[in-house]
Motif scaffolding. Structure first.
Motif, PDB file in Angstrom:
ATOM      1  N   ARG A 220      21.128  32.601  50.305  1.00 25.62           N
ATOM      2  CA  ARG A 220      20.855  34.034  50.326  1.00 25.62           C
ATOM      3  C   ARG A 220      22.087  34.824  50.767  1.00 25.62           C
ATOM      4  O   ARG A 220      22.134  35.340  51.893  1.00 25.62           O
ATOM      5  N   PRO A 221      23.097  34.926  49.923  1.00 24.85           N
ATOM      6  CA  PRO A 221      24.216  35.821  50.261  1.00 24.85           C
ATOM      7  C   PRO A 221      23.722  37.257  50.348  1.00 24.85           C
ATOM      8  O   PRO A 221      22.765  37.632  49.666  1.00 24.85           O
ATOM      9  N   THR A 222      24.349  38.045  51.193  1.00 22.64           N
ATOM     10  CA  THR A 222      23.864  39.412  51.416  1.00 22.64           C
ATOM     11  C   THR A 222      24.035  40.296  50.194  1.00 22.64           C
ATOM     12  O   THR A 222      23.271  41.239  49.990  1.00 22.64           O
ATOM     13  N   ASP A 223      25.049  40.012  49.386  1.00 20.95           N
ATOM     14  CA  ASP A 223      25.280  40.847  48.205  1.00 20.95           C
ATOM     15  C   ASP A 223      26.110  40.087  47.185  1.00 20.95           C
ATOM     16  O   ASP A 223      26.574  38.964  47.443  1.00 20.95           O
ATOM     17  N   ALA A 224      26.324  40.715  46.033  1.00 14.69           N
ATOM     18  CA  ALA A 224      27.047  40.062  44.932  1.00 14.69           C
ATOM     19  C   ALA A 224      28.510  39.803  45.279  1.00 14.69           C
ATOM     20  O   ALA A 224      29.101  38.831  44.805  1.00 14.69           O
ATOM     21  N   VAL A 225      29.105  40.648  46.120  1.00 12.19           N
ATOM     22  CA  VAL A 225      30.509  40.476  46.492  1.00 12.19           C
ATOM     23  C   VAL A 225      30.690  39.176  47.268  1.00 12.19           C
ATOM     24  O   VAL A 225      31.620  38.395  47.021  1.00 12.19           O
ATOM     25  N   VAL A 226      29.800  38.926  48.221  1.00 15.61           N
ATOM     26  CA  VAL A 226      29.842  37.673  48.983  1.00 15.61           C
ATOM     27  C   VAL A 226      29.597  36.488  48.051  1.00 15.61           C
ATOM     28  O   VAL A 226      30.302  35.479  48.106  1.00 15.61           O
ATOM     29  N   ALA A 227      28.608  36.607  47.181  1.00 11.93           N
ATOM     30  CA  ALA A 227      28.276  35.511  46.261  1.00 11.93           C
ATOM     31  C   ALA A 227      29.444  35.182  45.344  1.00 11.93           C
ATOM     32  O   ALA A 227      29.754  34.008  45.099  1.00 11.93           O
TER      33      ALA A 227
END
Length: 344
Positions: A220-227
């Motif tokens: 569960r990354p917080t957002d697409a940037v982290v992912a």
């Protein structure tokens, strides 16, 4: 316990803002991020080598923000080893113990660390002529010798070849299990972070974007940037259209979790099964696709497939690749369970 509260520091174009984290006793914390985001600056703020513009560095609830580096009880290992070339390996290891321990204690501690890190046979040699892996183990032994309250590791494997990096990971894993020393390890390598960390932090644009366990971070990354930084393939924009159902580029997918609002889904490439014909199974998602290309993925293969307007990757074995007789333009079916989709 180490605690950072609202650390801010501007150096050139790097503008660190409101960095907060905590590291509990014995915890192996890995700070993950690309070059230039302030990871080394943060290490040096904790070590007392750089003063923050604002914010607090606490140890066991005591403010040590302005405390001199030598009074903190922390040690740092940099990627360039920083060994003293005129001294033997044994003298390098024991350097921080001089004047603080008896001769017998110094000898005993040096021998203990040398045995743990497999460098007993080079104790009488000088750093010149040692391999990168040997020098890094000596630097690590020197940092551990005074029994630091906190061990700070700044990209410790970046100058090592692949074989040496893998060995050093195992040594650090062993050390973290045998000693109660808290560790803060900074790296740009997600695989390294996953292998070593009890808890991971992702630092992007001089800010900490997420702190989580390795499993939670990749699930569960917080957002697409982290992912995207984590290199997660099959990361797709999505929106909910019904309970347990989302739409992705015109394709209807069934989810294994109930999410009222999502922005993306991630489909694990390892969980996409390729077949020449559709087949009945408990999997709720099945798409017709065409093979576009493939590339090595460690000991496996990543097959790029096109499903309508979607581009997906499926990770398969070489045996499956041969059995399916995969070739460019081949028509296949991609099947995956609803539990293979993770939304956020």
């Amino acid at each position: 316990m180490l605690e950072l509260k609202g650390i801010c520091k501007k150096l050139g174009t790097m503008d660190m803002q409101d960095v907060s984290l905590s590291i509990t006793p014995g915890q192996y914390f890995v700070l993950l991020g690309p070059s230039g985001v302030g990871k080394t600056v943060l290490i040096e703020i904790i070590a007392g080598l750089i003063k923050p513009d604002s914010g607090l560095v606490l140890w066991d609830d005591i403010d040590i923000t302005r405390l001199a580096p030598e009074k903190r009880g922390f040690t740092v290992v940099y990627q360039d080893y920083a060994l003293l070339p005129h001294m033997t390996v044994a003298a390098n290891i024991s350097f921080g113990l001089r004047g603080r321990a008896t001769k017998d204690d110094i000898s005993s501690r040096t021998a203990e660390l040398a045995e743990m890190l497999d460098i007993t046979d080079i104790l009488k040699r000088k750093p010149t002529g040692l391999s990168g892996g040997e020098m890094q183990r000596v630097a690590l032994a020197r940092a551990l010798a005074p029994r630091p309250r906190l061990l700070l590791l700044d990209e410790p494997f970046s100058a090592l070849d692949t074989t040496s990096r893998l060995k050093m990971r195992r040594y650090l894993k062993k050390i973290s299990q045998e000693f109660s020393t808290a560790v803060l390890h900074v790296t740009h390598d997600p695989e390294e972070a996953m292998f070593l960390g009890d808890r991971l932090g992702v630092m992007l644009d001089a800010k900490i974007r997420q702190i989580a366990s390795p499993e939670e971070l990749f699930r569960r990354p917080t957002d697409a940037v982290v992912a995207e930084f984590l290199g997660m393939q099959n990361l797709l924009p999505a929106h909910i259209v019904a309970k347990h159902v989302c739409m992705v580029n015109g394709q209807r997918f069934e989810l294994g979790e109930d999410s009222a609002e999502i922005s993306h889904v991630w489909i694990k490439p390892e969980e996409i099964v390729l077949s020449p014909e559709p087949f009945r199974s408990s999997a709720r998602n099945q798409l017709a696709c065409k093979v576009e290309s493939w590339e090595p993925h460690g000991a496996l293969l990543a097959v790029r497939i096109i499903c309508g307007e979607l581009e997906l990757f499926s990770i398969i074995t070489h045996a499956s690749f041969t059995d399916l007789n995969i070739h460019k333009g081949q028509d296949l079916y991609a099947t995956f369970k609803s539990s293979a989709l993770h939304s956020f």
